[in-house]
Design a protein around this motif. Structure first.
Motif, PDB file in Angstrom:
ATOM      1  N   ARG A  32      -3.010   8.806 -10.716  1.00  0.00           N
ATOM      2  CA  ARG A  32      -3.070   8.506 -12.219  1.00  0.00           C
ATOM      3  C   ARG A  32      -4.409   8.641 -12.749  1.00  0.00           C
ATOM      4  O   ARG A  32      -4.931   9.226 -13.663  1.00  0.00           O
ATOM      5  N   SER A  40      -4.288  14.233 -19.683  1.00  0.00           N
ATOM      6  CA  SER A  40      -4.612  13.016 -20.308  1.00  0.00           C
ATOM      7  C   SER A  40      -4.337  13.127 -21.858  1.00  0.00           C
ATOM      8  O   SER A  40      -3.659  12.117 -22.407  1.00  0.00           O
ATOM      9  N   LEU A  43      -0.671  13.694 -22.895  1.00  0.00           N
ATOM     10  CA  LEU A  43      -0.200  12.521 -22.721  1.00  0.00           C
ATOM     11  C   LEU A  43      -0.298  11.501 -23.875  1.00  0.00           C
ATOM     12  O   LEU A  43       0.708  10.611 -24.475  1.00  0.00           O
ATOM     13  N   HIS A  44      -1.755  11.010 -24.052  1.00  0.00           N
ATOM     14  CA  HIS A  44      -2.065  10.181 -25.086  1.00  0.00           C
ATOM     15  C   HIS A  44      -1.423  10.577 -26.552  1.00  0.00           C
ATOM     16  O   HIS A  44      -1.090   9.960 -27.165  1.00  0.00           O
ATOM     17  N   THR A  46       0.899  12.584 -27.135  1.00  0.00           N
ATOM     18  CA  THR A  46       2.539  12.556 -27.290  1.00  0.00           C
ATOM     19  C   THR A  46       2.941  10.915 -27.553  1.00  0.00           C
ATOM     20  O   THR A  46       3.852  10.641 -28.471  1.00  0.00           O
ATOM     21  N   MET A  47       2.100  10.000 -26.871  1.00  0.00           N
ATOM     22  CA  MET A  47       2.572   8.480 -27.034  1.00  0.00           C
ATOM     23  C   MET A  47       2.099   8.300 -28.533  1.00  0.00           C
ATOM     24  O   MET A  47       2.793   7.437 -29.130  1.00  0.00           O
ATOM     25  N   ALA A  48       0.982   8.807 -29.196  1.00  0.00           N
ATOM     26  CA  ALA A  48       0.502   8.378 -30.194  1.00  0.00           C
ATOM     27  C   ALA A  48       1.655   9.020 -31.311  1.00  0.00           C
ATOM     28  O   ALA A  48       1.787   8.115 -32.334  1.00  0.00           O
ATOM     29  N   THR A  49       1.982  10.060 -31.020  1.00  0.00           N
ATOM     30  CA  THR A  49       3.053  10.388 -31.912  1.00  0.00           C
ATOM     31  C   THR A  49       4.377   9.855 -32.105  1.00  0.00           C
ATOM     32  O   THR A  49       5.051   9.476 -33.117  1.00  0.00           O
ATOM     33  N   ALA A  50       4.667   9.337 -30.952  1.00  0.00           N
ATOM     34  CA  ALA A  50       6.029   8.434 -30.727  1.00  0.00           C
ATOM     35  C   ALA A  50       5.788   7.176 -31.454  1.00  0.00           C
ATOM     36  O   ALA A  50       6.790   6.592 -32.045  1.00  0.00           O
ATOM     37  N   THR A  51       4.709   6.628 -31.123  1.00  0.00           N
ATOM     38  CA  THR A  51       4.519   5.441 -31.948  1.00  0.00           C
ATOM     39  C   THR A  51       4.483   5.573 -33.361  1.00  0.00           C
ATOM     40  O   THR A  51       4.929   4.610 -34.114  1.00  0.00           O
TER      41      THR A  51
END
Length: 305
Positions: A32, A40, A43-44, A46-51
């Motif tokens: 990781r 990186s 990934l971040h 994508t996570m921010a968009t989902a949130t």
């Protein structure tokens, strides 16, 4: 003649040939901390968009609830007229407090009954061998196949015969039919992870089976009980179908009462949005109380020690 043919010919008859050794280098798995900068960032992002996608509806309702009556038509007016006026009006000029009390009574009763039945049923199947134990758990599983709307008519007829319509106890029992089957399966898996030697030690010390369960097993099963309590609470807190059919206006819950603000002719979106935020607050508080136990409680039944 090639070298391979020569080797084959040179090999004695009947001698098995050994496979050639694999000289390829093993594939290295990147850790990781060794992730590339581009991976990186992706990934971040994508996570921010989902949130943002998940949080946007709640944030938008909160935003509208802080504005004037026509905020849903003119969102730009909200920042100019930020206030808690909608919350004051819905608390002072509606039956929200009565609906809130009704919901607390039903949710608390469903939580207590659901946790007790699920824990005792799960423990009995996990520790005791009795005729019909396997069929009991399969029956719990089969009941989860039917949507709640299918059960309204038989439950209504049954509750009418028992005089439980428009009654807190009747609604609590109806919600228990939804919460207990799932929670019993989960608790059975959790009890399977607790060593049976603990039960044997309790019997050696002179404890009854219920005393062993209550004094030794229950303290060890707190994470599983927390998940069971949370699931039972949510089942009763936001349910609409059963509460609409089985309860009259004096016993409306919050999920049913909020519908009275959204009439066909003139829906009051200001009161509706304010009430929606008020409804989410207790659920969020319960989640914060049990969040430490949720992960361990949900995953404990996945492997057996």
């Amino acid at each position: 003649m090639t070298a391979a043919t020569h080797e084959t010919a040179a090999a004695p008859s009947g001698t098995p040939r050994l496979p050639a050794p694999d000289t390829s280098r093993p594939r290295r798995v990147r850790g990781r901390d060794e992730r590339s900068l581009g991976a990186s960032i992706a990934l971040h992002a994508t996570m921010a968009t989902a949130t943002l996608v998940a949080a946007f509806p709640v944030v938008w309702i909160l935003f509208i609830s802080l504005g004037p009556k026509n905020a849903w038509q003119q969102p730009s007016e909200v920042l100019k007229n930020l206030s808690l006026h909608n919350y004051h009006d819905v608390l002072a000029h509606s039956d929200l407090l009565r609906w809130f009390l009704n919901t607390v009574i039903v949710a608390a009763g469903t939580t207590a009954l659901g946790v007790f039945l699920a824990a005792t049923a799960g423990y009995a199947v996990s520790r005791m061998s009795f005729p019909g134990s396997r069929q009991l758990m399969w029956t719990f599983l089969v009941t989860q196949m039917f949507p709640s709307i299918v059960l309204i008519v038989p439950l209504y007829l049954l509750m009418s015969e028992l005089r439980l319509l428009d009654n807190y106890l009747g609604l609590i029992l109806a919600y228990a039919t939804t919460a207990v089957p799932f929670c019993a399966w989960m608790m059975k898996g959790y009890f399977d992870t607790i060593p049976k030697e603990i039960d044997e030690a309790g019997r050696v010390d002179g404890l009854t089976p219920f005393g062993t369960f209550w004094r030794l097993i229950v303290p060890l099963a707190k994470p599983g009980l927390a998940v069971t309590a949370f699931y039972s609470f949510l089942t009763a807190w936001g349910e609409v179908a059963y509460a609409t059919q089985f309860m009259q206006s004096d016993h409306y819950t919050l999920a049913v009462g909020i519908r009275t603000f959204a009439q066909d002719q003139r829906p009051d979106w200001a009161w509706t949005s304010a009430t929606a935020i008020i409804i989410t607050i207790p659920a969020a508080l319960v989640f914060m109380l049990v969040q430490r136990s949720l992960v361990s409680g949900l995953t404990a039944g996945g492997t057996k020690s």
